[in-house]
Each structure stands twice: as C-alpha cells, then as structure tokens.
Design a protein around this motif. Structure first.
Motif, PDB file in Angstrom:
ATOM      1  N   ASN A   1     -17.450  -4.905   2.455  1.00  0.00           N
ATOM      2  CA  ASN A   1     -17.433  -3.455   2.508  1.00  0.00           C
ATOM      3  C   ASN A   1     -16.667  -3.143   1.047  1.00  0.00           C
TER       4      ASN A   1
ATOM      5  N   SER B   1     -13.487  -4.064  -0.341  1.00  0.00           N
ATOM      6  CA  SER B   1     -13.560  -5.874   0.408  1.00  0.00           C
ATOM      7  C   SER B   1     -14.049  -6.964   0.428  1.00  0.00           C
TER       8      SER B   1
ATOM      9  N   ASN C   1     -15.115 -10.782   0.124  1.00  0.00           N
ATOM     10  CA  ASN C   1     -14.726 -11.987   0.433  1.00  0.00           C
ATOM     11  C   ASN C   1     -14.663 -13.068  -0.855  1.00  0.00           C
TER      12      ASN C   1
ATOM     13  N   SER D   1     -16.269   1.200   5.132  1.00  0.00           N
ATOM     14  CA  SER D   1     -15.528   0.354   4.354  1.00  0.00           C
ATOM     15  C   SER D   1     -14.191  -0.059   5.482  1.00  0.00           C
ATOM     16  N   GLU D   2     -14.038  -0.549   4.998  1.00  0.00           N
ATOM     17  CA  GLU D   2     -12.472  -1.853   6.124  1.00  0.00           C
ATOM     18  C   GLU D   2     -11.766  -1.881   5.437  1.00  0.00           C
ATOM     19  N   ASP D   3      -9.756  -1.516   5.297  1.00  0.00           N
ATOM     20  CA  ASP D   3      -8.938  -1.733   4.826  1.00  0.00           C
ATOM     21  C   ASP D   3      -8.591  -3.585   4.297  1.00  0.00           C
ATOM     22  N   PHE D   4      -9.344  -3.864   5.419  1.00  0.00           N
ATOM     23  CA  PHE D   4      -9.048  -5.917   5.422  1.00  0.00           C
ATOM     24  C   PHE D   4      -8.866  -6.237   3.656  1.00  0.00           C
ATOM     25  N   GLY D   5      -9.467  -5.573   2.720  1.00  0.00           N
ATOM     26  CA  GLY D   5      -9.359  -6.243   1.638  1.00  0.00           C
ATOM     27  C   GLY D   5      -8.111  -6.046   0.768  1.00  0.00           C
ATOM     28  N   GLN D   6      -6.574  -5.229   1.858  1.00  0.00           N
ATOM     29  CA  GLN D   6      -5.544  -5.191   1.160  1.00  0.00           C
ATOM     30  C   GLN D   6      -4.474  -6.296   1.273  1.00  0.00           C
TER      31      GLN D   6
END
Length: 392
Positions: free
Chosen positions: A185, A304, A306, A335-340
């Motif tokens: 993302n 984000s 992988n 966008s997606e905040d899972f990257g944190q």
C-alpha cells in the motif's frame, strides 16, 4: 522432517454464529477513535475462547487477545480493524447501519469476525510454541490506530516477531487473493493549508490582501508536484480535496483561504521529498503574494511493505488453504496503517482477499462485506499459523 500441523476447521454452527455477529455488528458502526462498544462486543465474543490474557484500550479502544503455549517460540500477530466510515449507507440489506452518516463500508466488521472465528480455532488447538496475538486495532481509517498501538506502553507485551493481516478486495475474483513482496500500500498524508491576508470592502479590494490569486495558482501547482511516473520509485501524486476562500458575502473581499490535499507516494523516502517540495511551494507562493501561511498534517500513513519471509509463509498458507494466488506486482494506491507493525520490527505481510468483480467497491454507499469470505479468511490464518508453528 517436520510433521505437518493440522488445525480444526470452523463448524457450521460457528459460521452461523459468526455471520449473525458480523451482520449485527454492521448495524452499529463506530468511527475511528469511537469504537468503545465495538471493542466491548469483541471481548464478549472472545471470552468463550479462553485467551490467556486480554489487553483492552490498547492504542485507544484496541483489544489484544493472547494465546500462549507456555513454550519458547515466536510471537505471531494477526490483525483486524474495528472502525467504520463517515458515509451514509445506501444498501438495502436488512441489517444496514442504524446510525445516520456512519457505516461499515470497508469490511472491518468482516475482518474482525474472521479474527473471532480464528479465536475459536485457537480455543480448540492451542499454539504448540510461542504465542499468538489477535489484535483488533482501532482507528485504521485515519491512520492513527496502528501508530497508537505501537506507542502504547503495553505494546512490548505483544510485540510480534511475525505479523499478518488481510483486506477484502472486491475487484478480485471471489476467493482468490493478491499477495506480493515489497510495497503493498502507498504512503499518504493529508495536508491542511491556510493562507492569511486581510479583508477589505468589495468595492476597494486594494485596501486588503486577498489570497485569491495565490490559491488559484497554488492548486494547479500542487497537482503539478505529481511525478506522472508509474507506481514504483519516484511515484508521487497530489490530489486537492477541498478549497475555500473568505465568507459567503458579496460585500467583502476575502482575507483567508484554505486548501486540503492528499500527498501520495509508494516509498516513505519519496514522501519526505514530496513534503519538502510542497512546503517550499506553499512558502514561496505565500511570500510572493504578501500572505502569511500555516499548514498541518492529518491521516498520515507510512508505506506498507510486505517482508519477503513473511510473504512466503502467508503464500504457503494460502496454498494449503486452496486459495488461488494473484501476484501483486504494484502496490494498492490506497493506504493502510498495517505497515506500522513492520516498522516496529515485525516481519509482516498483508494479502487482499477477493470478493468478486461484481461486488460493490469499498467506501461506496452500497458496499457490504461478503460473508462467504469468513471461512476462507479463517482457513488462511489457520494454515499460516500452522506453518509458523512447524518452522519454530
């Protein structure tokens, strides 16, 4: 040779109860930072699965359920989201939102239900090593939730070695899943710009300092900060989302203007460059027109990304679950905040689970999560966990 670990599947009764829960949750959406009742209901559903520990109010209204084997091994986190959107639902399902102007139009009600179904599997087959953390995260939609979870003083209690997540994707074939190594993302952030001069009578505009010329120049100049490059290194995009100037009056020349825009890149270092360019443009434009200026940022999302090892494990879990993989060769522009979780040190990966190309898109007023995805999501997470356990 490592023996293959087989986890149980959800029963028909499980799936009926989970579907009923998801549809009931859909009726009562709560926005980012407001998810108190949603979190309470999640805790009620978790209780029969006997987690070893439950942390509440994590990073806001987040809930973390911990299933501990008592044996050495990695901490493996699976994440869903709790929040809904400030959009009026127009679909005609019988369980549509009861809250005016708010609705679960991104599928977070379904993602959390998948995680609750996975909790039932864990209640019947505890992890064989290490710990499993089910993280029901608040405030994903505005980018504040994962940052707050990672900053929570209790985060070290659940800090993962591995982190996995999924998001439904109506544009994909039903039951297939898109996954790839690298950017999943884009990074993005919203900028609020205020230009300030001074008002004057409309018959004597020269007595004031109007931001009219400045705002008319600044909007296309912001758009021109987009690189026009394909999604990848050097990609930048700026979208002006709102603009206003002065009061609604025929007798007053304006003294203030506001602009809102979204900045978007694939990589975080490109975002830093784009931010510097935009801030310089604002300062130069304001100075040239004799205006003061200020700006602030909201909805800040890091890219984000992988991880390669985590992607391999998640891909193998999909294969065991019988899920067709579609290679993700470019990131989602959204966008997606899972990257944190990856930035906090976890090897993290996220997949996109297809709802079918004829299904309404997320964030549209007609959208609803497709309940047939619940057992598929549970199966993917179960197989991914089994592979992690076998490798530990």
């Amino acid at each position: 040779m490592t023996n293959r670990l087989v986890l149980p599947s959800p029963t028909d009764e499980d799936l009926r109860e989970l579907t009923d829960f998801r549809q009931d949750l859909h009726r009562y959406p709560e926005l980012s930072g407001e998810e108190r009742e949603t979190a309470r209901r999640v805790c009620e559903m978790l209780a029969p699965t006997r987690p070893d520990k439950v942390l509440t109010e994590v990073g806001g209204h987040g809930v973390a359920a911990i299933y501990d084997s008592g044996a050495p091994g990695p901490t493996i986190l699976f994440r869903s989201e709790l929040d809904a959107l400030p959009i009026q639902e127009l679909g005609e399902v019988e369980y549509r939102s009861t809250v005016p102007g708010k609705a679960h139009l991104c599928g977070h009600d379904g993602h959390s239900t998948i995680l609750l179904g996975f909790a039932r599997i864990l209640s019947r087959a505890r992890p064989t090593s290490g710990r499993v953390v089910l993280m029901f995260q608040p405030a994903e939609e505005n980018g504040a939730g994962a940052v707050a979870v990672v900053a929570d003083p209790r985060y070290p209690e659940i800090k993962p070695d591995w982190a996995f997540s999924l998001h439904n994707a109506p544009e994909l074939e039903f039951g297939s899943a898109k996954l790839g190594v690298g950017p999943a993302n884009c990074a993005s952030r919203g900028i609020r710009i205020r230009l300030t001069g001074s008002t004057a009578h409309a018959s004597r505009p020269a007595d004031g300092r109007s931001p009219m010329l400045a705002i008319s120049e600044l909007m296309p100049a912001l758009l021109a900060c987009g690189s026009g490059k394909p999604l990848g290194p050097g990609f930048t995009m700026v979208t002006v989302t709102h603009a206003s100037m002065g009061a609604e009056s025929f007798g007053v020349a304006p003294g203030e203007a506001k602009i809102m825009a979204t900045l978007r890149t694939v990589y975080d270092d490109d975002m830093e460059k784009l931010v510097a360019k935009v801030e310089g443009l604002i300062a130069e434009t304001a100075k040239r027109h004799g205006l003061s200026f200020e700006f602030s940022y909201d909805d800040v999302f890091a890219a984000s990304i992988n991880d390669a090892e985590a992607t391999t494990i998640l891909s193998d879990g999909m294969e065991r679950a019988g899920i067709k993989r579609v290679d993700q060769t470019v990131p989602s522009v959204g966008s997606e905040d899972f990257g944190q979780f990856g930035l906090s040190g976890a090897k993290a990966a996220m997949l996109f689970l297809g709802s079918g190309p004829d299904w309404p898109r997320v964030h549209t007023p007609e959208y609803d999560f497709r309940d047939e995805l619940i057992p598929i999501g549970i199966r993917i997470f179960s197989e991914t966990l089994a592979i992690c356990m076998e490798n530990s």
